[in-house]
Design an enzyme around this catalytic site. Structure first.
Site, short mmCIF file in Angstrom:
data_model
loop_
_atom_site.label_atom_id
_atom_site.label_comp_id
_atom_site.label_asym_id
_atom_site.label_seq_id
_atom_site.Cartn_x
_atom_site.Cartn_y
_atom_site.Cartn_z
N SER A 152 0.85 -1.19 0.00
CA SER A 152 0.00 0.00 0.00
C SER A 152 0.88 1.24 0.00
CB SER A 152 -0.91 0.01 1.24
OG SER A 152 -1.57 1.25 1.37
N TYR A 165 -0.78 -0.50 10.08
CA TYR A 165 -0.98 -0.83 8.67
C TYR A 165 0.25 -0.46 7.83
CZ TYR A 165 -3.52 -0.96 4.17
OH TYR A 165 -3.94 -1.24 2.89
N LYS A 169 2.46 -3.12 5.71
CA LYS A 169 2.53 -3.03 4.26
C LYS A 169 3.95 -2.79 3.75
CE LYS A 169 -1.64 -3.92 2.99
NZ LYS A 169 -1.90 -5.22 2.34
#
Length: 304
Positions: A152, A165, A169
């Site tokens: 991401s 997150y 990622k």
């Protein structure tokens, strides 16, 4: 794309909704047998007791394809191995694993709990490891196979309230490169892609201020189905020479991302002191420091 994956078996994690569903359907359309993994959870990762994987299997079968539903958690080592083994027993092989399963626990860093962090790391990073590691011996034995992992721009560039997150990622990018290096001699390839798509995960973004509303309006133009052709291409034999790369797909745009390399060097024959670092090194480097950009600060143009 109709026959690009004929005779292949592809496992898609998080394949019940959004990007995963689009990839699973496209893989089936391209001729693959598809194992659709989806635990059936809320956005935060809590069980809902109902997996959408079965619905995707029905869609694939309705188009004349072959598919199975796998409803275990990618975050569990034993479950990951069981899902790979079930796939091989059902279809006779495993040729590609697309690691798409994910969850969100967005919290500003100083309020993030250990559980918030662990829950996201367990699904994204540990789940990617579990599924890839479970498939690796089969890929090695058959001297071929493809991994495609979802990263991401939150990890590649940055975002607010996503320390868990972002860490997961960006960790996936490092893992993908390590897999590519370790498995290259066995004909196995590993790549990462950052998808831009309006899915259940990004639909949780706040939509209150004018700035937030504008951002959400742009994101809503990003349809999950636009990533599917790229994913099918990347796990096909026609892309078997591509490994260790980081891509992005944003509607009709496809990106190749840079990877970390030195951009400036400072040298001192007599070594450094804290004072000379402050006086010489930092002033030399300052023009090349990266600003604290968020993903939206870099991708400012409308998707096409």
């Amino acid at each position: 794309m109709m026959s690009m994956l004929t005779g292949k078996t592809v496992l898609v994690t998080g394949g019940g909704r959004g990007v995963g569903r689009a990839i699973a359907l496209a893989a089936a359309e391209a001729g693959a047998n598809v194992a659709v993994n989806d635990l059936g959870v809320s956005l935060q990762g809590d069980s809902t007791g109902d997996s959408p994987a079965h619905e995707v299997v029905k869609e694939i079968e309705a188009m004349g394809g072959k598919a199975i539903a796998l409803t275990d958690s990618v975050g569990n080592w034993d479950a990951a191995h069981s899902m790979i083994e079930t796939t091989v027993k059902t279809f006779g092989s495993i040729d590609a694993v697309i690691n798409n399963a994910g969850n969100l626990r967005d919290v500003i860093f100083h309020k993030m709990t250990e559980d918030d962090f662990d829950a996201v790391i367990n699904v994204h990073l540990k789940g990617t490891f579990n599924m890839s590691r479970a498939a690796a011996p089969f890929f090695k034995e058959q001297a071929g196979g493809a991994f495609l992992h979802m990263t991401s721009t939150s990890g590649l560039i940055g975002n607010f309230g996503q320390a868990n997150y972002c860490a997961a990622k960006l960790g996936i990018v490092g893992m993908s490169k390590a897999i590519a290096l370790d498995m290259q001699r066995f004909g196995v390839r590993s790549n990462a892609v950052a998808p831009f798509a309006w899915t259940r995960m990004v639909s949780s973004i706040p939509n209150e201020t004018p700035e937030q509303k504008k951002r959400v309006e742009g994101l809503m133009k990003l349809v999950p189905e636009r990533l599917a052709p790229f994913a099918v291409a990347m796990v096909s034999d026609q892309a078997k020479h591509v490994t260790g790369q980081v891509f992005g797909v944003r509607n009709n745009e496809i990106y190749l991302f840079s990877q970390s390399r030195p951009i400036r060097t400072a040298h001192s024959g007599e070594g450094w002191t804290p004072e000379t670092v402050i006086d010489r090194v930092l002033p030399m480097f300052e023009n090349d420091f990266y600003p604290l950009h968020k993903s939206g600060d870099v991708f400012t143009w409308d998707p096409v």
